[in-house]
Structure formats: C-alpha cells, structure tokens
Design an enzyme around this catalytic site. Structure first.
Site, PDB file in Angstrom:
ATOM      1  N   ASP A   1      45.777 -40.039  35.535  1.00 42.26           N
ATOM      2  CA  ASP A   1      45.887 -40.040  33.799  1.00 42.26           C
ATOM      3  C   ASP A   1      46.728 -41.343  33.596  1.00 42.26           C
ATOM      4  OD1 ASP A   1      46.297 -39.352  31.294  1.00 42.26           O
ATOM      5  OD2 ASP A   1      45.439 -37.410  31.620  1.00 42.26           O
TER       6      ASP A   1
ATOM      7  N   HIS B   1      45.185 -44.321  34.027  1.00 44.94           N
ATOM      8  CA  HIS B   1      44.802 -44.894  32.694  1.00 44.94           C
ATOM      9  C   HIS B   1      45.473 -45.815  31.957  1.00 44.94           C
ATOM     10  CE1 HIS B   1      42.294 -40.665  32.189  1.00 44.94           C
ATOM     11  NE2 HIS B   1      41.904 -41.471  33.280  1.00 44.94           N
TER      12      HIS B   1
END
Length: 467
Positions: free
Chosen positions: A273, A296
């Site tokens: 993430d 991310h």
C-alpha cells in the site's frame, strides 16, 4: 627497557580506550576534532546519507552509554523460543525501565520473543529506550490471536515523552494469514471481497506521545499498517527498513495523522500500500532520502471522508527514489470534504516504472459507490520540481483531477522530465480545473494547466479553508 615498554603500552591503552567513549550527538553538525597524534592518511569514505536538518524535531539521545540502566526481558522470565507467551516478562521489564531515567528495555539478540497485544503506557522517566536486538513477533495469525485482545493493534506506546524505539533486530508481523482473510480485497471466493468486520492489527502504534525516535530497526510483514503515529508531536524516523509483499493489502509503511513536526530520513520501504501516508491534522512533515517501492507511493490522504474537515500543511518530500509503484506522489481527497492541503513541495524525485507519477485526485472513492458532492478540500500551493525518470504507460504520468467547484490553485511545475518505461508513447498529462504555471519546459508538455485564479476562489468560507 622494561619501563619504556610499560609506558608505551599505557599510552596505547589510553588512546584505544578514548575511542570507545566517543559519542556522536544527534542533529548538530560540527567540525571533527582531530588530535595532534591522529594519522595523516585519508580515512576510508563512508556511504553518504542526508544529515538530520537543524529544524528537525528534538529527540532522545542514542542509547549507547554503558552506564544506562538496562532491563533485559530474559531477567524477568522471557523464554524467547518463538512460541511461549512472553508478555508478562515484557510488561515487568517495561515497568522497571519506565521508573528510572534513561532506562533501557532490552530484547536481546539470538532469540525470538512472542508477545500478545500490549499497551506500553507512560508517563515514564525521560530517556526511555525500547531496544530490539532479537526478533519480536505477535501470535501467528487470526486463529492464534487471543479473543480478549484488540485485533486492531499490537504494540502500542501511549502517553510517552522522550522515548526511543531502536535496535539491530527485527519486528516480524507474521501477517500472511491476515492478508488472506476473505474480507480482504479480492481474497474471497472467485476473487470476491466478502462483507463483514475485517479488523487486522497495526503492528506498531504511537499514540498521544511526544519527542519520539525510531531508528535502525527492520519491520516487516505487518497484518495491516506497519507503523502509525496518531496525536503525536516531535517524531524522528531514521535508517529504518520496512517491507512486506507487493500484494499484501493495506500494509502502509508509515502512517501519520494528527501529528506535527515529523522527520523521516534515510529509510527503505516496500509494501502493498502507501509507502508513507499522511492523514488529516498533519503539519511540518519533512521526508528526505527515502527509497520507496514496490508500493502505492507517497500519499497525502485520503482526506475529507464522510464530509469531514481535513487540514494538512507544510509537507516536504525531497531526494526520494520511487520505483515499481502504482503511484508516485499523490494527493487524494473525497468529495464532500472541507479544509485544505497547502504548502506542499515535491522536489528532486527519481521515478522508475511508476504509474501516475504526479497525481491529484479529488474524486477518490474506495468503494466505487460514491455520489457527486459540491464541497471539497481546497488544494493549493503545490510545487513539483526536478521530477525525473520513467512511467508505466498504462496511465498518464501526470493527472490533476480537481473538484468541479473547488479548483486546485497555484500549482508550480519545474524541471519535470518523465519518459515511458517501455515503448515510445509519451502520454499527454490530464488536468481538470487545475490552475498553475510551468517555470520550465516539461516532458511531456503540461499545456492543460489554467492560468491565474478562478474568479470565485477568494471566498474562503465557500471552500472551507483551514484558518
């Protein structure tokens, strides 16, 4: 002759002994003192890392003094075989270290210690150190998690001042079985996501604390967020390694919210993430010399969920490498929110095979069932300077999707050069209701920015800007 030999041995002993008592203080750059007897040969160069800036938050001193009060958890009954519950021993050692100035709770090397969800609370005497030189791990998955314990957090440090979490060891999250719960994204039957409660523990949480340091550790495989700072002030993170697999869900590396005066330096983060996520209520955050990926990217947000107000200001991201990531540097807000994101600087960033290298998304929606709303978090004074490298051609490298009613303003682009990682396609940037300037020619050209300011943007009440 014997007297001369004894004198030479004494001189040599004093020089060596003096070296072991040299301590480098944090955050002060001063010229080294060289003795008259120092050799004149050039020393072997050491790897260059960014110095801690003068304005970084005040933090405790390094836990290296041999006069510190050290409380080894094995002296309090910890077994360290990886399966015995050592929680009681850790709590007892914590209480002892907490009660003395410059106390150190030591997790020794060579052993694996398992403890259950625990809150290490203060107030404590100043200079407290939690030193992990061995391996520290929670119970192995949701089936082994005690029913009486919170499934939302594991190690919690609460109401502390002047405390350091450090060591040469590993904090191992054992998150694999948590990632495979059917309520996680696409982990249900046939790639579905089943409804229902889906609590998973954040590995390390600092809550309502100040003057904190986290240095040197390896933190890996968290069930959810690896490290979270909430309601804190004065945080230094330096030379930390955080890792989990690329597809591990919701495993943000470092998450901060409602936290002020943060420095994150010289660290490596790869996860499933956001590498670093900055939530509402954060002010004065400095990120430098961080390598991020796969991940991310580095995100501000998401902000404004459930029509809430979110205020974020004075964020600097410099001298950073982002590679093999779904996003580069991102600002994401929900429709219907209020507040502002202001004073954001992204500078000297190298991208390698990154989708959405620079993205502002004011239509963020995690569940795809969102409705259009007119109010929005106001995004202004955003600088992108010396952003270079390659992008994944599945998405345009620059994407500024600003609110229909609350334009993004004062965006500055300078020395931006982004080329395809594969192929020859150079996608045009996307802009919607975004106002700003190009100080230099960019690759690809960013011709979609609007000049000046929207006529109505001076009405701060309409846009809910933070005061």
């Amino acid at each position: 002759m014997k007297i001369l030999l004894v004198m030479l041995l004494l001189v040599n002993w004093c020089i060596v002994d003096g070296r072991y008592h040299y301590h480098k203080k944090q955050k002060k750059a001063s010229s080294p003192i060289i003795s008259a007897t120092a050799p004149t040969t050039t020393p072997t160069p050491t790897p260059v890392v960014s110095p801690t800036p003068e304005y970084a938050p005040s933090v405790p001193s390094d836990p290296v003094s041999e006069n510190d009060c050290v409380f080894d958890v094995t002296d309090y009954g910890a077994i360290g075989d990886g399966s015995t519950d050592d929680t009681a021993a850790f709590v007892a050692a914590w209480k002892a270290a907490c009660a003395v100035e410059s106390g150190t709770l030591l997790v020794p090397s060579g052993c694996t210690f398992m403890i259950t969800s625990t809150i290490f609370s203060g107030p404590c005497k100043p200079g407290l150190v939690f030193q992990v030189d061995g391996i520290l791990t929670p119970p192995a998955g949701p089936d082994c998690w005690p029913k009486k314990d919170s499934a939302k957090q594991w190690l919690v440090f609460y109401k502390l001042n002047n405390m350091t979490l450090t060591g040469t060891g590993t904090i191992e999250g054992s998150g694999k079985d948590w990632w495979e719960l059917p309520c996680k994204p696409h982990r249900g039957p046939n790639g579905s996501t089943l409804p229902g409660p889906c609590d998973s523990p954040t590995l390390i949480r600092f809550f309502m604390s100040s003057n904190l340091a986290m240095t040197g550790l390896r933190i890996q495989n968290s069930p959810m967020f690896h490290v979270k700072f909430d309601g804190c002030e004065g945080v230094l993170i330096d030379k930390v390694s955080i890792s989990s697999p690329k597809l591990s869900p919701n495993t943000d590396g470092i998450h901060i919210e409602n936290t002020k005066s943060v420095g994150i330096y010289n660290s490596m983060i790869g996860n499933g993430d956001d590498c670093i996520s900055i939530g509402p209520g954060c002010v004065d955050v400095d990120i430098e010399s961080v390598t991020c990926g796969p991940s991310h990217g580095i995100s501000i947000g998401s902000l404004g969920v459930h029509n809430s107000e979110a205020c974020v200001s004075n964020i600097s991201v410099r001298n950073v490498m982002i590679h093999d990531s779904d996003n580069g540097v991102r600002i994401k807000t929900w429709q219907g929110g209020a507040g502002s994101v202001t004073g954001i600087a992204f500078e000297n960033i190298q991208m390698e095979n990154v989708r959405n290298c620079a993205i502002i998304d004011q239509y963020y929606c995690a569940n795809k069932n969102c409705v259009n709303q007119t109010s929005a978090v106001y995004v202004r004074d955003i600088t992108y300077r010396n952003i270079k490298g390659t992008y994944d051609v599945r998405s345009p490298p620059i994407h500024f999707a600003c609110s229909d009613t609350v334009a993004c303003t004062n965006i500055t682009m300078s020395e931006v050069e982004l080329l395809p990682f594969e192929g020859e396609l150079v996608d045009d940037p996307f802009c919607w209701n975004a106002y700003g300037v190009q100080e230099t020619l960019t690759i690809p050209p960013i011709d979609c920015l609007l000049d000046g300011m929207p006529d109505s943007q001076s009405d701060k009440f309409l846009y809910g800007e933070c005061t």
